[in-house]
Scaffold this active site. Structure first.
Site, PDB file in Angstrom:
ATOM      1  N   TYR A  36     -54.840  51.696  10.262  1.00 61.74           N
ATOM      2  CA  TYR A  36     -56.219  52.093  10.007  1.00 61.74           C
ATOM      3  C   TYR A  36     -56.515  53.474  10.543  1.00 61.74           C
ATOM      4  O   TYR A  36     -55.931  53.925  11.515  1.00 61.74           O
ATOM      5  CB  TYR A  36     -57.212  51.071  10.557  1.00 61.74           C
ATOM      6  N   LYS A  88     -63.884  52.611  10.280  1.00 60.69           N
ATOM      7  CA  LYS A  88     -62.452  52.333  10.124  1.00 60.69           C
ATOM      8  C   LYS A  88     -62.127  52.077   8.657  1.00 60.69           C
ATOM      9  O   LYS A  88     -62.818  51.320   7.985  1.00 60.69           O
ATOM     10  CB  LYS A  88     -62.045  51.113  10.943  1.00 60.69           C
ATOM     11  N   ASP A 133     -59.934  39.442  24.436  1.00 61.95           N
ATOM     12  CA  ASP A 133     -60.637  38.760  23.346  1.00 61.95           C
ATOM     13  C   ASP A 133     -61.039  37.347  23.747  1.00 61.95           C
ATOM     14  O   ASP A 133     -62.077  36.843  23.321  1.00 61.95           O
ATOM     15  CB  ASP A 133     -59.775  38.733  22.091  1.00 61.95           C
ATOM     16  N   HIS A 149     -64.088  43.729  17.816  1.00 59.25           N
ATOM     17  CA  HIS A 149     -64.246  44.894  18.684  1.00 59.25           C
ATOM     18  C   HIS A 149     -65.227  45.918  18.115  1.00 59.25           C
ATOM     19  O   HIS A 149     -65.326  46.070  16.901  1.00 59.25           O
ATOM     20  CB  HIS A 149     -62.902  45.594  18.881  1.00 59.25           C
TER      21      HIS A 149
END
Length: 183
Positions: A132, A72, A171, A63
């Site tokens: 995260y 991130k 996905d 992504h």
């Protein structure tokens, strides 16, 4: 904290100092000053924290967002994942290259995935909890997904004997890097 370089200079592995004894352990998971000094070399602020739980064989990603691009700082608090960052910066000398790192509750490593990278992970343990920090807010209208098995990127996912990874519908409909909007 120890910072380890990867094959892509902007992606960093972070090993926190862990102090443990028979009672358990203590570690500092975030320190703004050390992070900016040792990892990014510039002011970095996080605006959103996320936490996901997935079962073995789940693959999430790859992504990224074309607006509100996110850096991130990722880690695993339970279980283990194989975490991947793919450089999608068109003008980068490492465009299309990837870094893969095992992150686990046991090794306590973190991975810095800066803006300009697609990100994904594959769960190698029975289940994993993944947390995260993000440098910008999630923007579903600007989100894209690169297919996990893109033949040009050639990520060496540690797919176990359970067969194909389990993907979300989104996905599963992802496209190749060359068909995506890159940064």
């Amino acid at each position: 904290m120890k910072v380890i370089d990867t094959t892509i200079p902007d992606v960093k592995i972070i090993e926190p100092a862990v102090y443990g004894d028979e009672r358990g352990f203590f570690m500092e998971t975030w320190n703004q000053q050390k992070f900016e000094e040792l990892v990014t070399g510039k002011p970095t602020s996080f605006v959103q924290d996320n936490h996901s739980k997935s079962k073995q064989g789940i693959l999430r990603g790859l992504h990224y967002q074309t607006e509100n691009t996110q850096g991130k700082l990722v880690r695993v608090v339970s279980g283990e994942v194989f975490d991947v960052a793919v450089d999608i910066r068109k003008d980068s000398t490492t465009f299309g290259q990837w870094v893969g790192v095992y992150l686990s509750a046991e090794n306590k490593r973190q991975l810095w995935v800066p803006e300009g990278f697609a990100h994904g992970f594959y769960v190698t343990s029975d289940e994993a909890e993944f947390v995260y920090k993000c440098t910008d807010y999630y923007n579903p209208d600007a989100e894209y997904c690169i297919i996990w098995n893109d033949e040009e990127i050639k990520i060496k996912w540690p797919i176990s004997g359970i067969g194909m990874p389990h993907l979300s519908q989104k996905d599963g409909q992802a496209t190749r890097l060359k068909d995506n909007v890159c940064l």
